[in-house]
Structures are given as C-alpha cells and as structure tokens.
Design a protein around this motif. Structure first.
Motif: not given
Length: 300
Positions: A39-43, A56-65
């Motif tokens: 969570r401390a890393a920006s990318h 954050t974006e990667l986990l958001k997409t994976a969670r929604q799928q």
C-alpha cells in the motif's frame, strides 16, 4: 448460509485463490481489512501485461472481477480469531461477526519490520525500498545505498550494482573476504561508519546520516526488512512455522495445506516473493482446497 471456504486476506493471493474456487462453483467468503502489503508503493512493476499499474487499481479490478461470481461474498473487516478442528473452521471478526466453513485459507500476508532508524518508516515505498526487481529500474541509476545489519546483506550487495552506483553501509556487520571481493568486482563502495538516521524532504533522493557526522546523498536506500505474520490467526491456530532468510513463514505442503487440519495458507506468508508469485501461490492454494473438498464430497 455458511460458505464452504473462508479466505482471510483479499490481496493478490487471496483473490487468486477465490477466483479458482468461484469458478469451481464453490461458496467463498473473503474477509479483508483493506491493508495490502504494498500500500505504500504508488505503482506495481514486473507484473506481466500490467507493468506500472497502480496497486490500488489492480486490486480494485481483481476484486470486482471476483465479485462478479455469485458464490462470492466480501466482508470488509479484520479477522480477529480463528479455530479449526477436523470438522471445519470458525472465524470471528473484530466487529463481532462469526463465520463457519469447511476450509480456511490464510492469505493475510506479512508485516515488514524495518530497522529502528529515524526517517526510514516515513520514506518506506518511496526512497526507502526493499525489492530492486520491483523498484530498482524507476530509481534511474546514480547513487544508491544498501543497508547492512542482516546476515544476507553483504552477499546481496553486488546484485544491486545493475541498478546504480552502490554504497554498502555495513552497520558494523562482518564482511567475508569472498563478499568483499565480489563487491570490489562490481564497483560497490563499503562504508563502515554506521547509519544513524535518514533525512531529506525531496521525493527522489535522501541523505544518509552517519555516526561520524557525514551525510551522503542517495537516490534510494534499499533496506532488508524482516518479516512477521500480519495476523494473530497463525499463532492462534498453531500453524507450524519455518525460518527463512528474512523471517518466519507458514509451513505448507505442495497443495498449500498447513500443519493444522482444514487450514491452508498462500502468498507472502508462505514464500518470499512479489505480486506475481503471491498470485501463483493463491492459484495453487485454490486448487488444493478444491481437491480437498471434492475428496470429502466423494467420501461423504
């Protein structure tokens, strides 16, 4: 209705395992506190096909799928206590929810324990880093430091020379002649005066403050963080642990079964790795749990 599988930890390993089980049409509940290790890393880098994506974006997409599968339930909470028996498992959350299932997968990861030096923690993930494969390229070369104080630090220091001009801060640790020669061959400078603090306000450099009063500017400082379990559930359940170079890991077999009946584990808590390796561990665990469920169904 109780799930068949409870997954504690909704990051890369947990979601990957959940996806395998959901596609096997099994009822899964994921309990996640929303505190991924990176969570401390920006990318996030080195992720095939997604290099440079925001974690954050990667986990958001994976969670929604994952949640697109009707047999999956997601609970945003902290798993506070767990018990296991030959008949199944039970997990209680910090807000009082109690869930029972046939199997439990621990995918809650680890907590990075940084050396006790002023200035390290607040720069973690920006100019104080851990993995050169994740962040080294973005540092962009130039002066980079490697902090000693860990038995593996001196042996690993020459590796970092592919990412910059390395200074190894020995922190009074022993350096063997073989290690010294390897550093010399790779152009690594050795600094014996101990680091006492890290300073510097700019996001692309820092200053390493030494005990003799000198300050050395660095583009980044790589630090060998040690690992501790991120959840007390591991100890509560009595899972066997094994020592690794960077701390303890949960002992698992090839199917990610722990020493405790009906309890599995995957991700950073079972292997020293990154996003890709954590997800792969989750896939293995999901398959292992599914095989166990099918075996029990056949007997029953």
């Amino acid at each position: 209705m109780n799930p068949e599988v409870i997954i504690v930890g909704g990051s890369y390993a947990g979601i990957a395992a959940g996806l395998i089980l959901a596609r096997a049409r099994r009822a899964v509940t994921v309990i996640d506190a929303g505190l991924p290790r990176n969570r401390a890393a920006s990318h996030s880098h080195g992720v095939l096909g997604l290099d440079g994506i925001s974690g954050t974006e990667l986990l958001k997409t994976a969670r929604q799928q994952l949640l697109d599968y009707p047999s999956v339930r997601w609970i945003h909470a902290e798993a506070a206590h767990a018990t296991a028996s030959p008949d199944g498992v039970e997990v209680r959350t910090a807000d009082g929810q109690v869930l029972a299932a046939r199997k439990l997968l621990l995918a809650s990861g680890i907590s990075d324990q940084l050396p006790d030096l002023p200035g390290l923690a607040e720069r973690w993930g920006s100019t104080v880093l851990h993995c050169p494969y994740c962040h080294g390229y973005e540092v962009g070369g130039g002066a980079i430091g490697v902090l000693g104080g860990h038995p593996m630090s001196a042996g690993k220091a020459p590796l970092f020379a592919d990412w910059g001009n390395v200074t190894f801060f020995s922190q009074a640790g022993e350096i063997s002649e073989e290690e010294r020669v390897a550093m010399q061959q790779r152009g690594v400078q050795i600094e014996i005066s101990p680091v006492i603090a890290v300073q510097g306000d700019q996001p692309t450099w820092l200053e390493v403050e030494l005990a003799d009063g000198r300050r050395i500017a660095q583009r980044a400082l790589f630090v060998p963080a040690t690992q501790a379990m991120a959840t007390p559930l591991v100890q509560q359940l009595g899972c066997a642990l094994v020592e690794s170079p960077l701390g303890v890991l949960i002992e698992v077999d090839a199917m990610k079964q722990t020493s405790v009946p009906n309890v599995y584990a995957a991700g950073d808590a079972t292997t020293v790795g990154n996003i890709t390796l954590a997800a792969a561990e989750g896939v293995r665990a999901g398959i292992g749990v599914h095989h166990a469920l099918v075996s029990e169904d056949s007997i029953g």
